[in-house]
Write an enzyme that holds these catalytic residues in place. Structure first.
Site, PDB file in Angstrom:
ATOM      1  N   CYS A  24      91.884  93.859 -23.929  1.00 10.12           N
ATOM      2  CA  CYS A  24      90.501  93.433 -24.171  1.00 10.12           C
ATOM      3  C   CYS A  24      89.733  93.302 -22.852  1.00 10.12           C
ATOM      4  O   CYS A  24      90.035  92.433 -22.031  1.00 10.12           O
ATOM      5  CB  CYS A  24      90.533  92.095 -24.919  1.00 10.12           C
ATOM      6  SG  CYS A  24      88.961  91.237 -25.036  1.00 10.12           S
ATOM      7  N   CYS A  76      88.039  89.932 -22.282  1.00  2.00           N
ATOM      8  CA  CYS A  76      89.071  88.920 -22.008  1.00  2.00           C
ATOM      9  C   CYS A  76      89.456  88.958 -20.528  1.00  2.00           C
ATOM     10  O   CYS A  76      89.564  87.918 -19.874  1.00  2.00           O
ATOM     11  CB  CYS A  76      90.320  89.165 -22.852  1.00  2.00           C
ATOM     12  SG  CYS A  76      90.087  89.021 -24.630  1.00  2.00           S
TER      13      CYS A  76
END
Length: 148
Positions: A71, A74
Site C-alpha cells: 500500500c 501506508c
C-alpha cells in the site's frame, strides 16, 4: 487520577504487565521482568502473540496503524506515524499491524481500507480514521479521541 494511582503498562518486548505509578509514566521506566524500556518512542509491531495484551490489558490506549507493505499511502504515512509515537507516548501506545500477515485481527476489526487508524482502550474500539495523515493530524486526532 491522584498521584498515587498506578497504571498497567505492557512491555513491548515481552508483554509482561508492569504496574507503573501514574506520576512516573514520563520517566520512561523499564520492564520488571526483562529490563526493556517500556516506551521507545517508536511504534511496536503487533502480532497475534502480543495484540491482546496491548489492546485489552494495558491501562493506556493503543493506537493501531492497520497497513500493508504493498500500500503506497501506508508506506507514505509510516514516518509520520513513527514521529507521532514520540509525541504521544506515554499517554498512548502506538502499534503497526500488517493486515496481510495478521488477517484474523484485521477481520476482527472489519478493516475495509488501509491505512486505517483505530484507537483501542481496554479491548474496545473508541475511534477510527481511514486514510493517510501527516504527523500533526495523527497527534491532534488521537488527543481529541482520548479527550486530551
Amino acid at each position: 487520577m491522584t498521584t498515587g494511582d498506578a497504571r498497567i503498562i505492557i512491555c513491548p518486548a515481552c508483554t509482561t504487565a508492569n504496574r507503573v505509578p501514574a506520576d512516573k509514566l514520563v520517566a520512561k521506566g523499564k520492564c520488571g521482568k526483562c529490563g526493556s524500556a517500556l516506551f521507545t518512542g517508536a511504534p511496536l509491531t503487533l502480532t497475534t502473540a502480543n495484540f491482546d495484551a496491548h489492546a485489552a490489558r494495558s491501562d493506556i490506549p493503543l493506537l493501531i496503524d492497520f497497513w500493508a507493505s504493498w500500500c503506497g499511502p501506508c508506506r507514505q504515512m509510516a514516518p509520520a506515524f513513527t514521529a507521532a509515537a514520540q509525541q504521544l507516548e506515554p499517554q498512548v501506545r502506538l502499534g503497526k499491524l500488517d493486515t496481510e500477515a495478521e488477517r484474523a485481527i484485521a477481520s476482527r476489526y472489519s478493516i475495509q481500507s488501509i491505512p486505517t487508524l483505530a484507537l483501542i482502550h481496554k479491548g474496545r474500539e473508541v475511534a477510527r480514521q481511514a486514510g493517510a495523515m501527516p504527523t500533526g493530524a495523527i497527534v491532534a486526532w488521537t488527543r481529541r479521541a482520548i479527550g486530551g
